[in-house]
Motif scaffolding. Structure first.
Motif, short mmCIF file in Angstrom:
data_model
loop_
_atom_site.label_atom_id
_atom_site.label_comp_id
_atom_site.label_asym_id
_atom_site.label_seq_id
_atom_site.Cartn_x
_atom_site.Cartn_y
_atom_site.Cartn_z
N ALA A 33 27.25 48.87 -29.17
CA ALA A 33 28.54 49.05 -28.50
C ALA A 33 29.52 48.05 -29.09
O ALA A 33 29.12 47.00 -29.59
CB ALA A 33 28.39 48.84 -27.00
N PHE A 34 30.79 48.39 -29.00
CA PHE A 34 31.82 47.54 -29.61
C PHE A 34 32.97 47.33 -28.64
O PHE A 34 33.35 48.24 -27.91
CB PHE A 34 32.30 48.16 -30.93
CG PHE A 34 31.17 48.27 -31.91
CD1 PHE A 34 30.85 47.19 -32.73
CD2 PHE A 34 30.37 49.39 -31.95
CE1 PHE A 34 29.77 47.26 -33.59
CE2 PHE A 34 29.28 49.47 -32.81
CZ PHE A 34 28.98 48.40 -33.63
N PHE A 43 32.05 46.53 -38.33
CA PHE A 43 30.68 47.00 -38.42
C PHE A 43 30.55 48.04 -39.53
O PHE A 43 29.64 47.99 -40.34
CB PHE A 43 30.24 47.56 -37.07
CG PHE A 43 28.84 48.10 -37.03
CD1 PHE A 43 27.76 47.24 -36.99
CD2 PHE A 43 28.62 49.47 -36.97
CE1 PHE A 43 26.46 47.74 -36.92
CE2 PHE A 43 27.33 49.97 -36.91
CZ PHE A 43 26.24 49.11 -36.88
N ALA A 44 31.50 48.98 -39.56
CA ALA A 44 31.49 50.03 -40.58
C ALA A 44 31.61 49.42 -41.98
O ALA A 44 30.90 49.83 -42.91
CB ALA A 44 32.61 51.02 -40.33
N VAL A 45 32.49 48.45 -42.15
CA VAL A 45 32.65 47.78 -43.44
C VAL A 45 31.37 47.07 -43.83
O VAL A 45 30.91 47.17 -44.97
CB VAL A 45 33.85 46.80 -43.40
CG1 VAL A 45 33.86 45.89 -44.62
CG2 VAL A 45 35.16 47.56 -43.30
N SER A 84 28.49 40.77 -35.72
CA SER A 84 29.62 39.84 -35.75
C SER A 84 29.18 38.48 -35.23
O SER A 84 28.15 38.35 -34.56
CB SER A 84 30.78 40.37 -34.90
OG SER A 84 30.51 40.17 -33.53
N ALA A 85 29.96 37.48 -35.53
CA ALA A 85 29.66 36.13 -35.06
C ALA A 85 29.75 36.04 -33.54
O ALA A 85 29.14 35.17 -32.92
CB ALA A 85 30.62 35.13 -35.70
N ASP A 86 30.51 36.95 -32.93
CA ASP A 86 30.69 36.95 -31.48
C ASP A 86 29.79 37.94 -30.77
O ASP A 86 29.97 38.21 -29.58
CB ASP A 86 32.15 37.27 -31.14
CG ASP A 86 33.12 36.24 -31.70
OD1 ASP A 86 32.75 35.04 -31.72
OD2 ASP A 86 34.22 36.62 -32.12
N GLY A 87 28.81 38.50 -31.49
CA GLY A 87 27.93 39.51 -30.90
C GLY A 87 27.10 38.94 -29.75
O GLY A 87 26.78 37.76 -29.72
#
Length: 113
Positions: A33-34, A43-45, A84-87
């Motif tokens: 989830a985003f 995420f796609a990149v 991500s770093a904030d995941g």
């Protein structure tokens, strides 16, 4: 953090089969989830798939944890802003997912299919 996630609408992309995007890691199936379109785009990149269209649905965090996780065919949780770093992860434990699928309570995590 959990309470805020439960009250927040997040973006959940679909995979090529039209199912919610999941990833298996550490014996757990994670629903990805985003928090917003920018996080999904990053995420796609990172996956080198930025050139394709990413269909997604907006879902409340509570619905993911209480309804969708129990439908998974094994232990499951939610990964917010994966990669991500904030995941943040919401694992299959008591107080996060329903007791019947919480692995720390002896649940099988087998879901309710």
């Amino acid at each position: 953090m959990l309470g805020e996630f439960r009250r927040t609408a997040v973006l959940v992309p679909f995979d090529e089969f039209g199912s919610l995007w999941t990833s298996d890691f550490g014996g757990v199936r994670w629903i990805c989830a985003f928090s917003d379109e920018e996080a999904l785009a990053r995420f796609a990149v990172a996956r080198k798939e930025a050139g394709r269209e990413w269909a997604y649905r907006t879902v409340l965090g509570a619905r993911l944890l209480d309804v969708m996780v129990p439908m998974l065919p094994g232990p499951g949780g939610v990964a917010l802003d994966a990669g991500s770093a904030d995941g943040v992860v919401f694992p299959p434990v008591a107080g996060v997912v329903p007791d019947e699928v919480a692995v720390d309570l002896g649940g099988t995590g087998a879901g309710t299919r």
